[in-house]
Design an enzyme around this catalytic site. Sequence first.
Site, PDB file in Angstrom:
ATOM      1  N   HIS A  69     -21.354  85.270 -11.342  1.00 30.33           N
ATOM      2  CA  HIS A  69     -22.507  85.411 -10.433  1.00 30.33           C
ATOM      3  C   HIS A  69     -23.789  85.687 -11.225  1.00 30.33           C
ATOM      4  O   HIS A  69     -24.809  85.010 -11.028  1.00 30.33           O
ATOM      5  CB  HIS A  69     -22.237  86.551  -9.455  1.00 30.33           C
ATOM      6  N   GLU A  70     -23.722  86.677 -12.114  1.00 34.19           N
ATOM      7  CA  GLU A  70     -24.919  87.047 -12.862  1.00 34.19           C
ATOM      8  C   GLU A  70     -25.316  85.972 -13.873  1.00 34.19           C
ATOM      9  O   GLU A  70     -26.498  85.795 -14.166  1.00 34.19           O
ATOM     10  CB  GLU A  70     -24.707  88.389 -13.560  1.00 34.19           C
ATOM     11  N   HIS A 119     -27.735  83.607 -12.229  1.00 34.69           N
ATOM     12  CA  HIS A 119     -29.127  84.082 -12.304  1.00 34.69           C
ATOM     13  C   HIS A 119     -29.692  83.894 -13.708  1.00 34.69           C
ATOM     14  O   HIS A 119     -30.800  83.382 -13.889  1.00 34.69           O
ATOM     15  CB  HIS A 119     -29.200  85.572 -11.949  1.00 34.69           C
TER      16      HIS A 119
END
Length: 458
Positions: free
Chosen positions: A21-22, A25
Amino acid sequence: MGVLTTVFAFLLVLGPLVVIHELGHYLVGRLFGVKAEAFSVGFGKELAGWTDRRGTRWKLSALPLGGYVQFAGDMNPASAPDSGAAASVSPQERAQMFQFQPLWQRALIVFAGPLTNLLLCVAIFAAFTFFQGNRVIEPVISDFAEHSAAKAAGLAIGDRIVSIDGQGVGDVQDVARYVMLHADGRVPVVVERAGKQVRLPVTIATREIDDGFGKKARIGDLGIAFDQPVVAGFAPDSPAKAAGFAVGDRIVRIDDVDVTSFQDVVGQVQPRAGQTLRFTVLREGARHVFLVPVQKAMRPDGEGKAKAVGMIGVEAQIGRLVPVGPFKAVAIGFDRSFELLSDMLTGLRQIVFGERSVKELGGPIKIAQASGQQFSLGWENFVGFAAFISINLAFINLLPIPGLDGGHLAFYAAEWVRRKPLDVRSQEWAIRTGVMFLLALMLFVTVNDIVALPIFGG
């Protein structure tokens, strides 16, 4: 399962999903030239870490319940903008700060995290489908439960379900998905019978199920069986195989009881451990009779206690596996992922409007328990569970709550409408409020989890 196994399985699920997920980003931010000051797996005190040549601090933190990327210009890990950050920096440093990027770039950077979790779920479903085939179970009724809501409404064996509440039905999964989430609802069901379509109003019953590990859930139930009593394989040391059964045999009778579904077989065999039963099977149009001694095996009951049940060592043929190519597999992966998102949205709406109990909300303890349970069932179940948690992370992060990705996207939507950003102070207070709400929700679901533990009678 031991506590260490459960904790290990929990970290094995959550850790990689948070990193993925990170990374979404981080990579999109890097693509647009935004500097990441910190990339953390977990929150709180740093346990270990290093700083790369770009100045990003990669670290493992003490509380393993999430993670974050803190970009240049962020005041804190929740990405609240730092109102004084631009005052003392050079134009070159300002160009690397998140808050000064064009609106569309900021939105893409924020959306990349949930999107990465969604794509991981799609990839897992697509891989399973490509390598195993797409399992298709025709929605043709083969049998009814003892107190069947569908039978009471007028449905019959041999009916093919065409639609439920106006939603088209392609296979049994379409039926199961709708019915499970709509307990006690009264809906029109259209079936195909003798070449004609028949519309019948059906009230969906409620049933409590057990996951085999002592956890119960309330779901909708029509009391219908779709499984055909056809042998697909055998367990090791199978009494049925030793007696003469073959793959493809269709069980039609046990002693003097007719069989129309595999559930009938289970119902006849499980209570009769140690007995010898007479099975009549259909093989290439001819009937064969076999005498099969029923083995005794220990299985957990609804309270998690070991219980003796009868088994003959046959595997059910559940639908048919249809080989698919890579593009079709990816399309099916997207379909199943969006079906899960739709189910989550329906479940959340039902909880908000009081149609489902808030006790069904789960937190980290339930996720840890489920992780350990799925880990004990083998890698395929465990990876499938990881796909489910990944899509949950995408869904939760897209909720329009300040402090989550969805909250930031809501800010950007307001900025797009107003043609100017919200003032920094308003964003700070909104994010603080959102974080407080999330902490309160985390506390609530954790208490929910603790109360549901067996030591408290849950």
